[in-house]
Design a protein around this motif. Sequence first.
Motif, PDB file in Angstrom:
ATOM      1  N   ASN A   1      24.022  13.885 -17.115  1.00 10.50           N
ATOM      2  CA  ASN A   1      25.393  13.693 -17.596  1.00 10.50           C
ATOM      3  C   ASN A   1      25.573  14.093 -19.059  1.00 10.50           C
ATOM      4  N   LEU A   2      24.477  14.349 -19.759  1.00 13.04           N
ATOM      5  CA  LEU A   2      24.565  14.808 -21.144  1.00 13.04           C
ATOM      6  C   LEU A   2      24.642  16.335 -21.242  1.00 13.04           C
ATOM      7  N   LEU A   3      24.445  17.007 -20.117  1.00  9.19           N
ATOM      8  CA  LEU A   3      24.526  18.473 -20.085  1.00  9.19           C
ATOM      9  C   LEU A   3      25.985  18.910 -20.027  1.00  9.19           C
ATOM     10  N   THR A   4      26.233  20.167 -20.357  1.00  6.16           N
ATOM     11  CA  THR A   4      27.584  20.711 -20.229  1.00  6.16           C
ATOM     12  C   THR A   4      27.932  20.820 -18.749  1.00  6.16           C
ATOM     13  N   SER A   5      29.191  20.992 -18.446  1.00  3.27           N
ATOM     14  CA  SER A   5      29.611  21.099 -17.041  1.00  3.27           C
ATOM     15  C   SER A   5      28.971  22.311 -16.359  1.00  3.27           C
ATOM     16  N   THR A   6      28.834  23.408 -17.076  1.00  2.00           N
ATOM     17  CA  THR A   6      28.186  24.596 -16.513  1.00  2.00           C
ATOM     18  C   THR A   6      26.710  24.339 -16.239  1.00  2.00           C
ATOM     19  N   GLN A   7      26.031  23.701 -17.192  1.00  2.00           N
ATOM     20  CA  GLN A   7      24.614  23.365 -16.992  1.00  2.00           C
ATOM     21  C   GLN A   7      24.445  22.411 -15.814  1.00  2.00           C
ATOM     22  N   ARG A   8      25.340  21.413 -15.710  1.00  2.00           N
ATOM     23  CA  ARG A   8      25.264  20.471 -14.580  1.00  2.00           C
ATOM     24  C   ARG A   8      25.481  21.191 -13.263  1.00  2.00           C
ATOM     25  N   GLU A   9      26.438  22.098 -13.236  1.00  2.00           N
ATOM     26  CA  GLU A   9      26.736  22.819 -12.002  1.00  2.00           C
ATOM     27  C   GLU A   9      25.536  23.663 -11.554  1.00  2.00           C
TER      28      GLU A   9
ATOM     29  N   TYR B   1      20.628  24.074  -8.131  1.00  2.00           N
ATOM     30  CA  TYR B   1      19.180  24.275  -8.111  1.00  2.00           C
ATOM     31  C   TYR B   1      18.462  23.094  -7.446  1.00  2.00           C
ATOM     32  N   PHE B   2      18.849  21.866  -7.811  1.00  2.00           N
ATOM     33  CA  PHE B   2      18.152  20.690  -7.291  1.00  2.00           C
ATOM     34  C   PHE B   2      18.743  20.162  -5.984  1.00  2.00           C
ATOM     35  N   ASN B   3      20.048  19.960  -5.948  1.00  2.00           N
ATOM     36  CA  ASN B   3      20.645  19.321  -4.776  1.00  2.00           C
ATOM     37  C   ASN B   3      20.802  20.252  -3.586  1.00  2.00           C
ATOM     38  N   LEU B   4      21.125  21.490  -3.843  1.00  2.00           N
ATOM     39  CA  LEU B   4      21.281  22.435  -2.734  1.00  2.00           C
ATOM     40  C   LEU B   4      20.051  23.300  -2.540  1.00  2.00           C
ATOM     41  N   ASP B   5      19.083  23.131  -3.438  1.00  2.00           N
ATOM     42  CA  ASP B   5      17.808  23.843  -3.341  1.00  2.00           C
ATOM     43  C   ASP B   5      17.995  25.354  -3.259  1.00  2.00           C
ATOM     44  N   LEU B   6      18.943  25.866  -4.047  1.00  2.00           N
ATOM     45  CA  LEU B   6      19.186  27.308  -4.071  1.00  2.00           C
ATOM     46  C   LEU B   6      18.216  27.973  -5.035  1.00  2.00           C
ATOM     47  N   THR B   7      17.894  29.212  -4.751  1.00  2.00           N
ATOM     48  CA  THR B   7      17.033  29.985  -5.641  1.00  2.00           C
ATOM     49  C   THR B   7      17.869  30.515  -6.808  1.00  2.00           C
ATOM     50  N   VAL B   8      17.187  31.025  -7.821  1.00  2.00           N
ATOM     51  CA  VAL B   8      17.871  31.623  -8.969  1.00  2.00           C
ATOM     52  C   VAL B   8      18.776  32.756  -8.489  1.00  2.00           C
ATOM     53  N   SER B   9      18.289  33.583  -7.573  1.00  2.00           N
ATOM     54  CA  SER B   9      19.090  34.698  -7.044  1.00  2.00           C
ATOM     55  C   SER B   9      20.331  34.202  -6.312  1.00  2.00           C
ATOM     56  N   GLU B  10      20.159  33.144  -5.514  1.00  2.00           N
ATOM     57  CA  GLU B  10      21.301  32.612  -4.762  1.00  2.00           C
ATOM     58  C   GLU B  10      22.343  31.994  -5.694  1.00  2.00           C
ATOM     59  N   ILE B  11      21.896  31.323  -6.726  1.00  2.00           N
ATOM     60  CA  ILE B  11      22.827  30.743  -7.696  1.00  2.00           C
ATOM     61  C   ILE B  11      23.565  31.857  -8.429  1.00  2.00           C
ATOM     62  N   ALA B  12      22.827  32.878  -8.850  1.00  2.00           N
ATOM     63  CA  ALA B  12      23.440  34.012  -9.560  1.00  2.00           C
ATOM     64  C   ALA B  12      24.512  34.671  -8.697  1.00  2.00           C
ATOM     65  N   GLU B  13      24.205  34.873  -7.436  1.00  2.00           N
ATOM     66  CA  GLU B  13      25.165  35.497  -6.520  1.00  2.00           C
ATOM     67  C   GLU B  13      26.397  34.608  -6.352  1.00  2.00           C
ATOM     68  N   GLN B  14      26.181  33.324  -6.148  1.00  2.00           N
ATOM     69  CA  GLN B  14      27.285  32.396  -5.945  1.00  2.00           C
ATOM     70  C   GLN B  14      28.169  32.281  -7.180  1.00  2.00           C
ATOM     71  N   LYS B  15      27.574  32.286  -8.376  1.00  2.00           N
ATOM     72  CA  LYS B  15      28.324  32.128  -9.618  1.00  2.00           C
ATOM     73  C   LYS B  15      28.841  33.455 -10.171  1.00  2.00           C
ATOM     74  N   GLY B  16      28.354  34.573  -9.617  1.00  2.00           N
ATOM     75  CA  GLY B  16      28.786  35.877 -10.117  1.00  2.00           C
ATOM     76  C   GLY B  16      28.214  36.194 -11.484  1.00  2.00           C
ATOM     77  N   ILE B  17      26.987  35.737 -11.722  1.00  2.00           N
ATOM     78  CA  ILE B  17      26.319  36.002 -12.995  1.00  2.00           C
ATOM     79  C   ILE B  17      24.934  36.584 -12.705  1.00  2.00           C
ATOM     80  N   SER B  18      24.250  37.015 -13.738  1.00  2.00           N
ATOM     81  CA  SER B  18      22.938  37.629 -13.544  1.00  2.00           C
ATOM     82  C   SER B  18      21.871  36.569 -13.285  1.00  2.00           C
TER      83      SER B  18
END
Length: 129
Positions: free
Chosen positions: A15-23, A28-45
């Motif tokens: 809860n001390l992290l920014t909203s982007t960091q929390r998201e 990463y932790f709750n949905l167990d997504l990989t870095v690649s999957e998170i990047a694709e979902q968020k539209g970032i590298s």
Amino acid sequence: MDNMRFMRLWDWYRNLLTSTQREITDLYFNLDLTVSEIAEQKGISRQAVSDCLAGCKKQLQAYEDKLGFEKTITQICLEQSFLLTDINRWSERFFAEHPDLKEGQEELTSILNRDYEGEATQALDKSGT
């Protein structure tokens, strides 16, 4: 820092992290997504996700270094575990020497093995914590 430690610190300090960091850490932790999957979902590298996770690890460790909640709670849990182990060992020896106190042994064993989670939750709810 290994992922288990990262996750424990995240549980305490997310809860001390920014909203982007929390998201990102939530994905990463709750949905167990990989870095690649998170990047694709968020539209970032992938690098942006990796940098975010690395930054979060450092930030969470800095919070723990300053506040020490995880260390304190772990210490309390270990102390409680050692205490209960000692009580169990003592009671086994005591009641082996005093078989006439069987009823007391059963009651003590029941108390030591009781799950107090419900009562603790209720007490926390009443206190507003």
